[in-house]
Motif scaffolding. Sequence first.
Motif, short mmCIF file in Angstrom:
data_model
loop_
_atom_site.label_atom_id
_atom_site.label_comp_id
_atom_site.label_asym_id
_atom_site.label_seq_id
_atom_site.Cartn_x
_atom_site.Cartn_y
_atom_site.Cartn_z
N ARG A 1 1.02 -0.84 0.15
CA ARG A 1 -0.01 0.05 0.32
C ARG A 1 1.28 1.36 -0.15
NH1 ARG A 1 -5.29 -0.55 0.91
NH2 ARG A 1 -6.52 -1.82 2.10
N PHE A 2 1.94 1.30 0.95
CA PHE A 2 2.90 2.18 1.00
C PHE A 2 3.39 2.70 -0.51
CE2 PHE A 2 2.82 1.09 5.28
CZ PHE A 2 2.52 2.78 5.98
N THR A 3 3.49 1.62 -1.37
CA THR A 3 4.26 1.31 -2.77
C THR A 3 3.16 2.49 -3.59
OG1 THR A 3 5.87 -0.41 -1.90
CG2 THR A 3 5.48 0.70 -4.89
N ASN A 4 2.35 2.10 -3.04
CA ASN A 4 1.20 2.60 -4.49
C ASN A 4 0.77 3.65 -4.17
OD1 ASN A 4 0.50 0.01 -5.69
ND2 ASN A 4 -0.57 -0.55 -4.60
N ARG A 5 0.82 3.77 -2.62
CA ARG A 5 0.76 5.68 -2.52
C ARG A 5 2.03 5.91 -2.87
NH1 ARG A 5 -2.81 8.70 -2.17
NH2 ARG A 5 -4.70 7.18 -0.53
N THR A 6 3.10 5.89 -2.90
CA THR A 6 4.39 6.54 -3.39
C THR A 6 3.97 7.23 -4.76
OG1 THR A 6 6.37 6.00 -2.03
CG2 THR A 6 7.09 6.02 -3.80
N GLY A 7 3.17 5.90 -5.14
CA GLY A 7 3.26 6.09 -7.38
C GLY A 7 2.23 7.45 -7.50
N ILE A 8 1.35 7.22 -6.59
CA ILE A 8 0.48 8.59 -6.94
C ILE A 8 0.64 9.57 -6.24
CG2 ILE A 8 -2.11 9.19 -5.66
CD1 ILE A 8 -2.79 6.10 -5.21
N LEU A 9 1.13 10.12 -5.22
CA LEU A 9 2.62 10.94 -5.08
C LEU A 9 3.64 11.74 -5.81
CD1 LEU A 9 2.85 10.63 -1.09
CD2 LEU A 9 1.49 12.43 -2.11
N LYS A 10 3.88 10.89 -6.62
CA LYS A 10 4.83 11.25 -7.70
C LYS A 10 4.13 11.50 -8.61
CE LYS A 10 9.00 8.15 -6.39
NZ LYS A 10 9.98 6.97 -6.46
N SER A 11 3.01 10.76 -9.26
CA SER A 11 2.13 11.72 -9.77
C SER A 11 1.86 12.63 -9.45
CB SER A 11 1.15 10.66 -10.51
OG SER A 11 1.08 9.37 -10.64
N GLU A 12 1.38 13.22 -8.43
CA GLU A 12 1.07 14.69 -8.01
C GLU A 12 2.18 15.54 -8.21
OE1 GLU A 12 -0.66 14.44 -4.31
OE2 GLU A 12 -2.42 13.23 -4.97
N MET A 13 3.38 14.69 -8.55
CA MET A 13 4.06 16.09 -8.16
C MET A 13 4.63 16.36 -9.69
SD MET A 13 5.45 16.73 -4.98
CE MET A 13 6.98 17.60 -5.26
N GLN A 14 3.98 15.39 -10.53
CA GLN A 14 4.04 16.09 -12.41
C GLN A 14 3.71 17.71 -12.59
OE1 GLN A 14 6.01 14.08 -14.31
NE2 GLN A 14 6.18 12.91 -12.24
N GLY A 15 2.93 17.76 -11.92
CA GLY A 15 1.78 19.55 -12.29
C GLY A 15 1.94 19.37 -10.56
N VAL A 16 2.47 19.68 -10.27
CA VAL A 16 2.85 20.78 -8.50
C VAL A 16 2.59 22.10 -8.73
CG1 VAL A 16 5.20 20.45 -7.75
CG2 VAL A 16 3.09 20.44 -6.57
N ARG A 17 1.13 22.99 -7.62
CA ARG A 17 1.32 24.11 -8.23
C ARG A 17 1.57 24.24 -6.88
NH1 ARG A 17 2.69 23.60 -12.57
NH2 ARG A 17 1.68 23.82 -14.93
N PRO A 18 1.35 25.76 -6.49
CA PRO A 18 2.08 26.69 -5.08
C PRO A 18 0.46 26.91 -4.42
CG PRO A 18 2.59 27.85 -6.94
CD PRO A 18 2.49 26.74 -7.02
N PHE A 19 -0.53 26.58 -3.50
CA PHE A 19 -1.60 26.89 -3.45
C PHE A 19 -1.75 27.50 -1.66
CE2 PHE A 19 -1.13 22.48 -2.34
CZ PHE A 19 -1.84 22.02 -0.96
N LYS A 20 -2.88 28.13 -1.02
CA LYS A 20 -2.60 28.27 0.42
C LYS A 20 -2.29 27.55 1.53
CE LYS A 20 -4.39 33.37 -0.79
NZ LYS A 20 -4.56 34.50 -1.38
#
Length: 546
Positions: A520-539
């Motif tokens: 489960r941790f490995t799957n979550r790691t893949g999801i977070l790395k996908s999110e990092m592809q289009g990361v944007r700053p927010f409040k």
Amino acid sequence: MTKLDMTPGAQIPRTDVGPQTAVTQLLSSAAYRDSDFRDLGEKLGAKIKEGKFALFRPSLGEAYSRALIDRTLAAKRNPLVPSFGTDTRMVVEHCLAAEDLRGARDRKLTLVTLVSGLLFLPGALIWLLAFQSRAWLKKRNPAREGFYGTVALLVAGGLALLFVLRPPMSGLLAQYFRLMMVAPVVGWFVAKRIVLRSTEDLRSRWGALVEGSAIAATVPKAVPRDDLDKKASTLRAQLERLTAEQDTNIQHYAGSRGILGAGMRWGVWEMVEDLRPAEGQVDFRTFHPWDLTRRIADRLGGLGRSEISDGGMRHVAIQQWVVVDIPEGADEIGRPGGPEMDGYRMRDFGIQSIANRQTLGTDTRHRLATQLVLHNGQLVTTTVIGVTVLSNTLRVSVAGYALGPLNGLFGAKPKPKEISVAKTGKFWEEKTVVLPLVDNDEVVRQAVRAPFMKLPTLLTWLGGKIALPEPFSLRAAWADRTWTSRFKSDDVIYSATPVVNAVLAATVDFLEEHDVNVARFTNRTGILKSEMQGVRPFKADVYDAG
């Protein structure tokens, strides 16, 4: 950049000042500036406290130096917020050096004022009244200041001529009445030469610091002449206390203001999963959050290395922090005490205890921080990692913080004083006229302030001062928004990515070694790395909740 050698003898330039040099020099340059001190309020947000007489007003450098020295070196004061990416002590030393230069000037001006002003007080008061009227009119009605100010000086000049040609007394008193209007004018001429030399010296230091030259802050008052020199020893101890305080590992979180000194939180990434034994194991090997934090810190230590040439992240600082939650509107911070503290730093066993302790419902947390100082100190990007365990649920969070560049006022270079006027015969066109570097008003201002140089409190009451924003951090107090610069914004985002990747990899490896099911941790790691592809700053610290 150079740093004051606190022992007698020659001063040795520092070569290890790191990437924060430029911002330190810009902040130091403000101590030598001669512009209007109200700029600190209008452009930098400091609170301006007006004095009783406009003629005694301080310059920007005088107000800035006095405020900074009082705030950082007072015997009894509130704690300071760390100034990341800045050598605070060096800035304060430049403020002390600037005050020493002005003190040498003021001693000469005081002598001139006593001879030409105090001995001929009635005439000096008439001239001072004229200049005070000019200063008052300039504040109340700048558009008509030139006209009314000229009238005031003409009236004073008329009285001077009248007393010279037709004194109201005879004999020795007649000669005194003649001299009492002329002596202040002679004193003004001598004072102008002193003020001009001082202004040129201060401006040369201002310009050199802004341009990046290595200007030493010479503070002879901090070098004890002998064992009985308590004043110098006290100043030296105060500077050393300032250095130690800036190296604290106790930070404060103030709501939407983020971690004080590090800027606002702009992004958060979290990996949250249940801890379950791996297949074939009855149970997993127990561990403490501190054990996982140390493994993450070891992995982050490798960010400076890369298999690609020049691919490493240089000058990454990795620190163990204790973060205390305070109200967003708090105007001061505190420091914990007890056996866990070693001066301004919490000892390792105290940090480890907080890291392993269940902190749900407390206002003190442990965090692992990585920090980069970029763009010659104009950008400080901080990534903070938290490891918590609730029941059998592990949460590893990574949050990004950014502290933007200094306000543009600090980068302004000394310029000639100029004014645009209409051309003679061609009133529809304008020409630029270079004004004298030191005008009559400035000479009088410095001359009347000089006798009060040993009474800074009275001088503040007479002329005014600035109040620094609290809780005070020298670097963060005057930082602009990060996101107004394209490259700085990109660098904030880019620098967070390898940190997140390292944290995720270290966490999975650590859990695998402790017989935890990492699927489960490995799957979550893949999801977070996908999110990092289009990361944007927010409040990240502004919640839409009723």
